[in-house]
Design a protein around this motif. Sequence first.
Motif, PDB file in Angstrom:
ATOM      1  N   PRO A   1      11.534 -44.959  24.768  1.00  8.94           N
ATOM      2  CA  PRO A   1      10.708 -45.141  25.952  1.00  8.94           C
ATOM      3  C   PRO A   1      11.050 -46.393  26.713  1.00  8.94           C
TER       4      PRO A   1
ATOM      5  N   TRP B   1       5.703 -40.537  27.794  1.00 13.11           N
ATOM      6  CA  TRP B   1       5.641 -41.769  27.016  1.00 13.11           C
ATOM      7  C   TRP B   1       4.521 -42.698  27.497  1.00 13.11           C
TER       8      TRP B   1
ATOM      9  N   PRO C   1      15.422 -40.309  22.108  1.00  7.84           N
ATOM     10  CA  PRO C   1      14.558 -40.757  23.188  1.00  7.84           C
ATOM     11  C   PRO C   1      14.024 -42.142  22.902  1.00  7.84           C
TER      12      PRO C   1
ATOM     13  N   HIS D   1      11.487 -37.009  29.360  1.00  7.38           N
ATOM     14  CA  HIS D   1      10.262 -37.614  28.830  1.00  7.38           C
ATOM     15  C   HIS D   1       9.659 -38.602  29.831  1.00  7.38           C
TER      16      HIS D   1
ATOM     17  N   CYS E   1      22.630 -47.786  29.668  1.00  2.00           N
ATOM     18  CA  CYS E   1      21.175 -47.756  29.486  1.00  2.00           C
ATOM     19  C   CYS E   1      20.467 -49.061  29.807  1.00  2.00           C
TER      20      CYS E   1
ATOM     21  N   MET F   1      20.864 -42.082  25.172  1.00  3.24           N
ATOM     22  CA  MET F   1      19.524 -41.586  25.000  1.00  3.24           C
ATOM     23  C   MET F   1      19.484 -40.135  25.392  1.00  3.24           C
TER      24      MET F   1
ATOM     25  N   SER G   1      15.875 -38.284  27.464  1.00  7.98           N
ATOM     26  CA  SER G   1      14.872 -39.325  27.701  1.00  7.98           C
ATOM     27  C   SER G   1      14.445 -39.365  29.164  1.00  7.98           C
TER      28      SER G   1
ATOM     29  N   CYS H   1      19.947 -37.157  30.648  1.00  5.15           N
ATOM     30  CA  CYS H   1      19.598 -37.451  29.259  1.00  5.15           C
ATOM     31  C   CYS H   1      18.187 -36.942  28.985  1.00  5.15           C
TER      32      CYS H   1
ATOM     33  N   SER I   1       9.023 -37.305  17.750  1.00  7.86           N
ATOM     34  CA  SER I   1       7.723 -37.702  18.284  1.00  7.86           C
ATOM     35  C   SER I   1       6.610 -37.536  17.256  1.00  7.86           C
TER      36      SER I   1
END
Length: 382
Positions: free
Chosen positions: A8, A76, A6, A70, A113, A1, A67, A65, A297
């Motif tokens: 969530p 998110w 990305p 975010h 992950c 990621m 993500s 990463c 996004s």
Amino acid sequence: MTPGRPVPPPLAQPAAPSTEPSSGGVLAAAYGATSPDSGLVPLTLARRTPKADDVEIAIEYCGLCHSDVHATRGEWGGTAWPLVPGHEIVGTVRRVGSAVVDFAAGDRVGVGCMVDSCRTCESCLDGLEQYCENGMTGTYGAIDRRNGDSVTQGGYSSSIVVDRRYVVRVPESLDPAAAAPLLCAGVTTFSPLRHFGVEEGDVVGVVGLGGLGHMAVKLARAMGAKVVVFTTSDAKVAAALELGADEVVLSRDEEAMAGANRSIDLIIDTVAAPHDLNPYFRTLRVDGALFQLGLPSEPMPPVNPGSLIRRRIAYAGSLIGGIAETQEMLDFCAGHGVAAEIEMVRADQLNEAYDRMVAGDVKYRFVLDTSTLHAPAKEAHA
């Protein structure tokens, strides 16, 4: 990621902060966010006591990463605070539960992950835990199946406890720091290459040259493919060639794109910003495929079905990899001398590294040296 993918974390509600580890548990130093605007700050985690099938890992390195950015900045929604990110974890086994026979203290291991899944659905039984029909348990920000009143916390930490089924072995020949991003960026690009059956003589196109893209180039080359990188940036031409690309096409050059017509077998698209895919479809041969790894996004421009129909082209997506496939990827990388290009960062540089990631100022992955974390405080905050 990564900037290219990305995903969530599941919505979760935080449990009340624990102030002491359970009997036999351990306090772990960490960096995490306490709100969307807090940035990353020192925290202390109370890691659970290893159960019979658990592995307790002393974390040495953790990749950064996109993500993570975010999630910790609340982009998110549904984030449980405090949140310790990190899902590209490499460390050594500190101790194991009574039922664990495949790992022992001192082994170098990794965690990617996910740290759990339902284990009973068709996807889990097929070794595709990333597609668990009941939802995989993310390494951070997810309700912990092993302890339903808590939220998983990730690898920006000095230690972690994970079920042995979601731990992989890191081969000795791999540099442990450079191996960390393989747990996300590596398997994310390895999985579609393997699924498509890339072999010597195939031509693989890679769109984007970031954390994911640079791994796609290295892995495809190691599989024997010719690699063509598509980029909008003149500045990335030399970098792509240094990584092993055979050819670089400037995708904003219509003449160059026309010259690539019907020349590619498989495209790995790692770009997370909205972009028109139709020009890339035209570079594919009959029975070619484009795997989308980036998750923009904002809405993407529409795909022209005629581009697919006229050459029997497949447009597909892919999500990380299962545990067995992650182990296969690590062994493949060890056997072919493949690792991520990294820049090491200290804990006190994490916020700066996040800003640089957003600006695209990294070649090609940041990795946290967890020895720079402060000693855990006496009170746990997460």
